[in-house]
Design a protein around this motif. Structure first.
Motif, PDB file in Angstrom:
ATOM      1  N   HIS A   1      -1.945   9.424   0.681  1.00 33.06           N
ATOM      2  CA  HIS A   1      -1.111   8.454   1.392  1.00 33.06           C
ATOM      3  C   HIS A   1      -1.787   7.869   2.618  1.00 33.06           C
ATOM      4  O   HIS A   1      -1.668   6.665   2.896  1.00 33.06           O
ATOM      5  N   GLN A   2      -2.479   8.694   3.405  1.00 31.82           N
ATOM      6  CA  GLN A   2      -3.033   8.230   4.666  1.00 31.82           C
ATOM      7  C   GLN A   2      -4.371   7.503   4.527  1.00 31.82           C
ATOM      8  O   GLN A   2      -4.922   7.029   5.525  1.00 31.82           O
ATOM      9  N   ALA A   3      -4.883   7.399   3.313  1.00 28.35           N
ATOM     10  CA  ALA A   3      -6.184   6.754   3.120  1.00 28.35           C
ATOM     11  C   ALA A   3      -6.179   5.302   3.593  1.00 28.35           C
ATOM     12  O   ALA A   3      -7.210   4.776   4.018  1.00 28.35           O
TER      13      ALA A   3
ATOM     14  N   ALA B   1       0.148  -3.913  -5.808  1.00 33.64           N
ATOM     15  CA  ALA B   1       0.554  -2.576  -5.393  1.00 33.64           C
ATOM     16  C   ALA B   1      -0.646  -1.643  -5.544  1.00 33.64           C
ATOM     17  O   ALA B   1      -1.137  -1.422  -6.643  1.00 33.64           O
ATOM     18  N   ILE B   2      -1.126  -1.132  -4.413  1.00 30.87           N
ATOM     19  CA  ILE B   2      -2.267  -0.218  -4.411  1.00 30.87           C
ATOM     20  C   ILE B   2      -1.773   1.162  -4.030  1.00 30.87           C
ATOM     21  O   ILE B   2      -1.017   1.313  -3.062  1.00 30.87           O
TER      22      ILE B   2
ATOM     23  N   GLN C   1       0.833  -1.197   0.000  1.00 27.54           N
ATOM     24  CA  GLN C   1       0.000   0.000   0.000  1.00 27.54           C
ATOM     25  C   GLN C   1       0.875   1.258   0.000  1.00 27.54           C
ATOM     26  O   GLN C   1       1.557   1.536   0.988  1.00 27.54           O
ATOM     27  N   ALA C   2       0.857   1.995  -1.104  1.00 29.27           N
ATOM     28  CA  ALA C   2       1.669   3.214  -1.206  1.00 29.27           C
ATOM     29  C   ALA C   2       3.069   2.949  -0.661  1.00 29.27           C
ATOM     30  O   ALA C   2       3.607   3.701   0.152  1.00 29.27           O
TER      31      ALA C   2
ATOM     32  N   ASP D   1      -1.341  10.893  -3.890  1.00 25.78           N
ATOM     33  CA  ASP D   1      -0.316  10.661  -2.864  1.00 25.78           C
ATOM     34  C   ASP D   1       0.886  11.556  -3.156  1.00 25.78           C
ATOM     35  O   ASP D   1       1.571  11.377  -4.158  1.00 25.78           O
ATOM     36  N   ASP D   2       1.161  12.493  -2.266  1.00 22.80           N
ATOM     37  CA  ASP D   2       2.303  13.383  -2.465  1.00 22.80           C
ATOM     38  C   ASP D   2       3.507  12.976  -1.618  1.00 22.80           C
ATOM     39  O   ASP D   2       4.540  13.660  -1.644  1.00 22.80           O
ATOM     40  N   LEU D   3       3.390  11.870  -0.880  1.00 23.32           N
ATOM     41  CA  LEU D   3       4.520  11.381  -0.090  1.00 23.32           C
ATOM     42  C   LEU D   3       5.258  10.253  -0.817  1.00 23.32           C
ATOM     43  O   LEU D   3       6.485  10.264  -0.930  1.00 23.32           O
TER      44      LEU D   3
END
Length: 264
Positions: A244-246, A206-207, A159-160, A212-214
């Protein structure tokens, strides 16, 4: 996710080593498990830049949601940068040992709680890692060859994830993990990279969120393209409108995609 009947869960702390951070929390459906429909085992590897600023509790809501849906969830902790023994390679070794704990401490705890092991499917374990935990998850499964003594890992959800530690070598958090800059020890960064991991017999999903800016989605895209070219079973899922935090919020599209991929 509303179509699945939810159930109450119970949580048990289990140590897989002697160090303070070598433990995990095992989540089980409180109403018990049915051997006629064995439950899937899911290992959660949390993110947080490999730092003690973050711990396994950031995955608590996700772990509870998965257990409510009938899964057996092993939410692990590991030594991180900022505590004795944390950093590479010990951080990675802890994740390997935590997965191997499915053979011993986790099974022992299940039997102590009178859980029928026939009601748990150890032949199709899923390992899920978010961000830094994604690097650790893919790396550890590669080290294990997607197997422990009594389990088979069939799915890895990245995940990310930080999937290329060489190209990310200039990141401060990664330098802190490695303990030295890339110029001084390139092999250390290469050895830790999922991008350079050996092919293993499990499917990597890979999700990533397109906002996502991180860890931008290009990281996951490049990994999947390269993995497939090397013969690794892999696929990419891009969730629109999420960042990212989703992944630590069970209500998001990223969380729903993870649940779908795991089949729980």
């Amino acid at each position: 996710m509303s179509g699945v009947r939810r159930c109450a869960v119970r949580r048990t702390k289990i140590e897989y080593g002697t160090e303070p951070s070598q433990f995990g929390h095992l989540y089980l459906p409180r109403d018990g498990l049915d051997p006629a429909t064995p439950a899937r085992v899911v290992v959660l590897v949390h993110g947080g830049s490999w730092s003690v600023e973050y711990g396994s509790t950031i995955q608590t809501a996700v772990a509870r949601t998965m257990a409510e849906r009938g899964a057996v969830v092993w939410n692990i902790e590991y030594r991180r940068v900022g505590e004795p023994g944390g950093g590479w390679p010990n951080t990675g070794r802890d994740v390997v040992d935590a997965i191997r704990a499915l053979d011993g401490p986790v099974r022992d705890a299940l039997q102590e709680q009178d859980v029928d092991l026939r009601a748990i499917d150890f032949s199709s374990v899923g390992v899920v890692g978010h961000s830094a935990g994604g690097q650790l998850a893919v790396w550890a499964v590669g080290k294990l060859g997607a197997r422990t003594a009594s389990t088979t890992i069939t799915t890895v959800v990245a995940q990310a994830a930080v999937l290329d530690t060489v190209s990310a070598a200039d990141k401060e958090s990664l330098r802190d993990l490695m303990g030295r800059p890339y110029s001084e020890s390139p092999r250390r960064y290469e050895e830790a990279s999922p991008m350079l991991a050996p092919v293993f017999d499990a499917h990597v999903v890979a999700i990533t969120g397109d906002e996502d800016d991180l860890v931008p989605d290009i990281v996951s895209r490049r990994y999947v393209d390269d993995a497939i070219a090397r013969g690794q079973s892999a696929e990419l899922i891009v969730v629109r409108g999420e960042g990212h935090q989703a992944f630590v919020d069970p209500r998001t599209g990223c969380a729903r995609q993870t649940i779908r991929v795991l089949g729980i």
